[in-house]
Scaffold this motif. Structure first.
Motif, PDB file in Angstrom:
ATOM      1  N   GLN A  71       0.859  -1.187   0.000  1.00 16.38           N
ATOM      2  CA  GLN A  71       0.000   0.000   0.000  1.00 16.38           C
ATOM      3  C   GLN A  71       0.892   1.234   0.000  1.00 16.38           C
ATOM      4  OE1 GLN A  71      -3.065  -0.049   3.031  1.00 16.38           O
ATOM      5  NE2 GLN A  71      -2.927   2.153   3.325  1.00 16.38           N
ATOM      6  N   VAL A  72       0.580   2.191  -0.888  1.00 15.54           N
ATOM      7  CA  VAL A  72       1.376   3.415  -0.936  1.00 15.54           C
ATOM      8  C   VAL A  72       0.476   4.589  -1.309  1.00 15.54           C
ATOM      9  CG1 VAL A  72       2.085   3.103  -3.353  1.00 15.54           C
ATOM     10  CG2 VAL A  72       3.491   4.480  -1.845  1.00 15.54           C
ATOM     11  N   ARG A  73       0.721   5.711  -0.664  1.00 21.11           N
ATOM     12  CA  ARG A  73      -0.005   6.938  -0.981  1.00 21.11           C
ATOM     13  C   ARG A  73       0.766   7.646  -2.074  1.00 21.11           C
ATOM     14  NH1 ARG A  73      -4.653   8.903  -0.007  1.00 21.11           N
ATOM     15  NH2 ARG A  73      -4.860   7.612   1.811  1.00 21.11           N
ATOM     16  N   GLU A  74       0.067   8.012  -3.154  1.00 22.49           N
ATOM     17  CA  GLU A  74       0.671   8.725  -4.281  1.00 22.49           C
ATOM     18  C   GLU A  74      -0.124  10.000  -4.505  1.00 22.49           C
ATOM     19  OE1 GLU A  74       0.534   5.836  -7.462  1.00 22.49           O
ATOM     20  OE2 GLU A  74       2.367   4.876  -6.778  1.00 22.49           O
ATOM     21  N   GLY A  75       0.361  11.114  -3.976  1.00 22.34           N
ATOM     22  CA  GLY A  75      -0.384  12.378  -4.084  1.00 22.34           C
ATOM     23  C   GLY A  75      -1.724  12.231  -3.384  1.00 22.34           C
ATOM     24  N   PRO A  76      -2.805  12.620  -4.054  1.00 14.81           N
ATOM     25  CA  PRO A  76      -4.122  12.509  -3.425  1.00 14.81           C
ATOM     26  C   PRO A  76      -4.689  11.086  -3.469  1.00 14.81           C
ATOM     27  CG  PRO A  76      -4.364  13.396  -5.617  1.00 14.81           C
ATOM     28  CD  PRO A  76      -2.877  13.268  -5.357  1.00 14.81           C
ATOM     29  N   GLY A  77      -4.004  10.192  -4.196  1.00 10.58           N
ATOM     30  CA  GLY A  77      -4.519   8.834  -4.378  1.00 10.58           C
ATOM     31  C   GLY A  77      -3.827   7.814  -3.506  1.00 10.58           C
ATOM     32  N   LEU A  78      -4.393   6.623  -3.535  1.00  6.63           N
ATOM     33  CA  LEU A  78      -3.859   5.505  -2.782  1.00  6.63           C
ATOM     34  C   LEU A  78      -3.775   4.297  -3.712  1.00  6.63           C
ATOM     35  CD1 LEU A  78      -3.122   4.248   0.022  1.00  6.63           C
ATOM     36  CD2 LEU A  78      -5.562   3.725   0.263  1.00  6.63           C
ATOM     37  N   LYS A  79      -2.627   3.626  -3.707  1.00  5.73           N
ATOM     38  CA  LYS A  79      -2.450   2.426  -4.527  1.00  5.73           C
ATOM     39  C   LYS A  79      -2.397   1.222  -3.594  1.00  5.73           C
ATOM     40  CE  LYS A  79       1.069   0.144  -7.349  1.00  5.73           C
ATOM     41  NZ  LYS A  79       2.380   0.339  -7.983  1.00  5.73           N
ATOM     42  N   LEU A  80      -3.290   0.256  -3.848  1.00  5.92           N
ATOM     43  CA  LEU A  80      -3.295  -1.000  -3.106  1.00  5.92           C
ATOM     44  C   LEU A  80      -2.902  -2.108  -4.072  1.00  5.92           C
ATOM     45  CD1 LEU A  80      -6.631  -0.691  -1.095  1.00  5.92           C
ATOM     46  CD2 LEU A  80      -4.337  -0.052  -0.370  1.00  5.92           C
ATOM     47  N   GLN A  81      -2.020  -2.987  -3.623  1.00  4.24           N
ATOM     48  CA  GLN A  81      -1.554  -4.063  -4.491  1.00  4.24           C
ATOM     49  C   GLN A  81      -1.907  -5.410  -3.854  1.00  4.24           C
ATOM     50  OE1 GLN A  81       2.806  -5.255  -5.248  1.00  4.24           O
ATOM     51  NE2 GLN A  81       2.287  -3.829  -6.912  1.00  4.24           N
ATOM     52  N   TYR A  82      -2.486  -6.263  -4.684  1.00  5.78           N
ATOM     53  CA  TYR A  82      -2.854  -7.611  -4.258  1.00  5.78           C
ATOM     54  C   TYR A  82      -2.116  -8.599  -5.145  1.00  5.78           C
ATOM     55  CZ  TYR A  82      -6.551  -5.149  -1.828  1.00  5.78           C
ATOM     56  OH  TYR A  82      -7.243  -4.286  -1.001  1.00  5.78           O
ATOM     57  N   ARG A  83      -1.679  -9.723  -4.539  1.00  6.08           N
ATOM     58  CA  ARG A  83      -0.921 -10.725  -5.290  1.00  6.08           C
ATOM     59  C   ARG A  83      -1.501 -12.106  -5.037  1.00  6.08           C
ATOM     60  NH1 ARG A  83       4.539  -8.421  -2.750  1.00  6.08           N
ATOM     61  NH2 ARG A  83       4.508  -6.400  -3.767  1.00  6.08           N
ATOM     62  N   GLY A  84      -1.452 -12.934  -6.046  1.00  6.05           N
ATOM     63  CA  GLY A  84      -1.907 -14.313  -5.896  1.00  6.05           C
ATOM     64  C   GLY A  84      -2.142 -14.940  -7.252  1.00  6.05           C
ATOM     65  N   GLY A  85      -2.065 -16.270  -7.288  1.00 12.04           N
ATOM     66  CA  GLY A  85      -2.328 -16.981  -8.534  1.00 12.04           C
ATOM     67  C   GLY A  85      -1.387 -16.606  -9.658  1.00 12.04           C
ATOM     68  N   GLY A  86      -0.176 -16.164  -9.319  1.00 12.35           N
ATOM     69  CA  GLY A  86       0.794 -15.809 -10.351  1.00 12.35           C
ATOM     70  C   GLY A  86       0.600 -14.433 -10.971  1.00 12.35           C
ATOM     71  N   CYS A  87      -0.278 -13.611 -10.385  1.00  9.84           N
ATOM     72  CA  CYS A  87      -0.482 -12.264 -10.946  1.00  9.84           C
ATOM     73  C   CYS A  87      -0.481 -11.208  -9.848  1.00  9.84           C
ATOM     74  CB  CYS A  87      -1.773 -12.199 -11.761  1.00  9.84           C
ATOM     75  SG  CYS A  87      -3.262 -12.294 -10.787  1.00  9.84           S
ATOM     76  N   VAL A  88      -0.383  -9.981 -10.286  1.00  4.42           N
ATOM     77  CA  VAL A  88      -0.373  -8.817  -9.399  1.00  4.42           C
ATOM     78  C   VAL A  88      -1.461  -7.866  -9.877  1.00  4.42           C
ATOM     79  CG1 VAL A  88       1.001  -6.862  -8.579  1.00  4.42           C
ATOM     80  CG2 VAL A  88       2.117  -9.048  -9.065  1.00  4.42           C
ATOM     81  N   LEU A  89      -2.288  -7.395  -8.942  1.00  2.71           N
ATOM     82  CA  LEU A  89      -3.369  -6.471  -9.276  1.00  2.71           C
ATOM     83  C   LEU A  89      -3.161  -5.188  -8.497  1.00  2.71           C
ATOM     84  CD1 LEU A  89      -6.335  -6.429 -10.672  1.00  2.71           C
ATOM     85  CD2 LEU A  89      -7.064  -6.522  -8.306  1.00  2.71           C
ATOM     86  N   ASP A  90      -3.086  -4.065  -9.196  1.00  2.00           N
ATOM     87  CA  ASP A  90      -2.978  -2.753  -8.569  1.00  2.00           C
ATOM     88  C   ASP A  90      -4.322  -2.054  -8.675  1.00  2.00           C
ATOM     89  OD1 ASP A  90      -0.208  -3.002  -8.019  1.00  2.00           O
ATOM     90  OD2 ASP A  90       0.278  -2.368 -10.055  1.00  2.00           O
ATOM     91  N   ALA A  91      -4.823  -1.573  -7.552  1.00  2.94           N
ATOM     92  CA  ALA A  91      -6.076  -0.807  -7.522  1.00  2.94           C
ATOM     93  C   ALA A  91      -5.734   0.608  -7.079  1.00  2.94           C
ATOM     94  CB  ALA A  91      -7.071  -1.448  -6.560  1.00  2.94           C
ATOM     95  N   TYR A  92      -6.183   1.589  -7.859  1.00  7.31           N
ATOM     96  CA  TYR A  92      -5.896   2.995  -7.572  1.00  7.31           C
ATOM     97  C   TYR A  92      -7.169   3.656  -7.071  1.00  7.31           C
ATOM     98  CZ  TYR A  92      -1.720   1.962 -10.243  1.00  7.31           C
ATOM     99  OH  TYR A  92      -0.537   1.399 -10.688  1.00  7.31           O
ATOM    100  N   LEU A  93      -7.107   4.200  -5.868  1.00  8.98           N
ATOM    101  CA  LEU A  93      -8.268   4.826  -5.246  1.00  8.98           C
ATOM    102  C   LEU A  93      -8.028   6.324  -5.105  1.00  8.98           C
ATOM    103  CD1 LEU A  93      -7.629   1.901  -3.675  1.00  8.98           C
ATOM    104  CD2 LEU A  93      -9.826   2.468  -2.693  1.00  8.98           C
ATOM    105  N   TYR A  94      -9.072   7.100  -5.386  1.00 12.18           N
ATOM    106  CA  TYR A  94      -9.006   8.551  -5.260  1.00 12.18           C
ATOM    107  C   TYR A  94     -10.259   9.056  -4.556  1.00 12.18           C
ATOM    108  CZ  TYR A  94      -5.046   8.533  -8.404  1.00 12.18           C
ATOM    109  OH  TYR A  94      -3.810   8.310  -8.948  1.00 12.18           O
ATOM    110  N   PRO A  95     -10.125  10.199  -3.863  1.00 12.19           N
ATOM    111  CA  PRO A  95     -11.319  10.773  -3.235  1.00 12.19           C
ATOM    112  C   PRO A  95     -12.262  11.320  -4.305  1.00 12.19           C
ATOM    113  CG  PRO A  95      -9.429  12.237  -2.962  1.00 12.19           C
ATOM    114  CD  PRO A  95      -8.930  10.980  -3.620  1.00 12.19           C
ATOM    115  N   PRO A  96     -13.532  11.529  -3.947  1.00  4.97           N
ATOM    116  CA  PRO A  96     -14.471  12.120  -4.914  1.00  4.97           C
ATOM    117  C   PRO A  96     -13.973  13.488  -5.372  1.00  4.97           C
ATOM    118  CG  PRO A  96     -15.628  11.359  -2.958  1.00  4.97           C
ATOM    119  CD  PRO A  96     -14.167  11.238  -2.672  1.00  4.97           C
ATOM    120  N   GLU A  97     -14.399  13.907  -6.560  1.00  2.01           N
ATOM    121  CA  GLU A  97     -13.953  15.193  -7.117  1.00  2.01           C
ATOM    122  C   GLU A  97     -14.290  16.366  -6.200  1.00  2.01           C
ATOM    123  OE1 GLU A  97     -14.986  15.913 -11.168  1.00  2.01           O
ATOM    124  OE2 GLU A  97     -14.455  13.884 -11.766  1.00  2.01           O
TER     125      GLU A  97
END
Length: 118
Positions: free
Chosen positions: A58-84
């Motif tokens: 998990q890492v904060r990038e500016g106003p957003g947040l990146k969450l990383q999940y791993r499993g089954g031989g792959c990596v999934l990055d989810a980028y979350l941002y606050p409402p406009e």
């Protein structure tokens, strides 16, 4: 010759006619929990926790947040941002999926693999 000129004029006019611009309709936003590409879009941090458990990274990038999940031989990055408008819960606006080797992969397959390994 007089008959050729009007016929030629009509032929050229037909060739020069504009084709109408294609009608673009916005894509429907998938409902929360529906299956298909982008089903994570709009989920909150707690919603992601229910689906995948705790993130591996998990890492904060500016106003957003990146969450990383791993499993089954792959990596999934989810980028979350606050409402406009600036108030409210951060929600997923974009996802990326890749194999452990770094090559891009199908996000839906990666989501399923991570869920199955949970």
């Amino acid at each position: 010759m007089r008959r050729i000129v009007p016929v030629l004029t009509l032929f050229l006019a037909a060739c020069a006619s504009e084709t109408p611009a294609p009608v673009v309709t916005p894509a429907a936003v998938p409902a929360k929990g529906s299956h298909g590409h982008g089903r994570l879009i709009g989920l909150s941090i707690s919603d992601l926790g229910e689906v995948f458990g705790s993130p591996a990274f998990q890492v904060r990038e500016g106003p957003g947040l990146k969450l990383q999940y791993r499993g089954g031989g792959c990596v999934l990055d989810a980028y979350l941002y606050p409402p406009e408008k600036g108030q409210g819960v951060e929600r997923v606006t974009h996802i990326d999926a890749r194999l452990a080797s770094g090559a891009d992969t199908d996000a839906v397959a990666c989501e399923a693999a991570i869920e199955a390994g949970r």
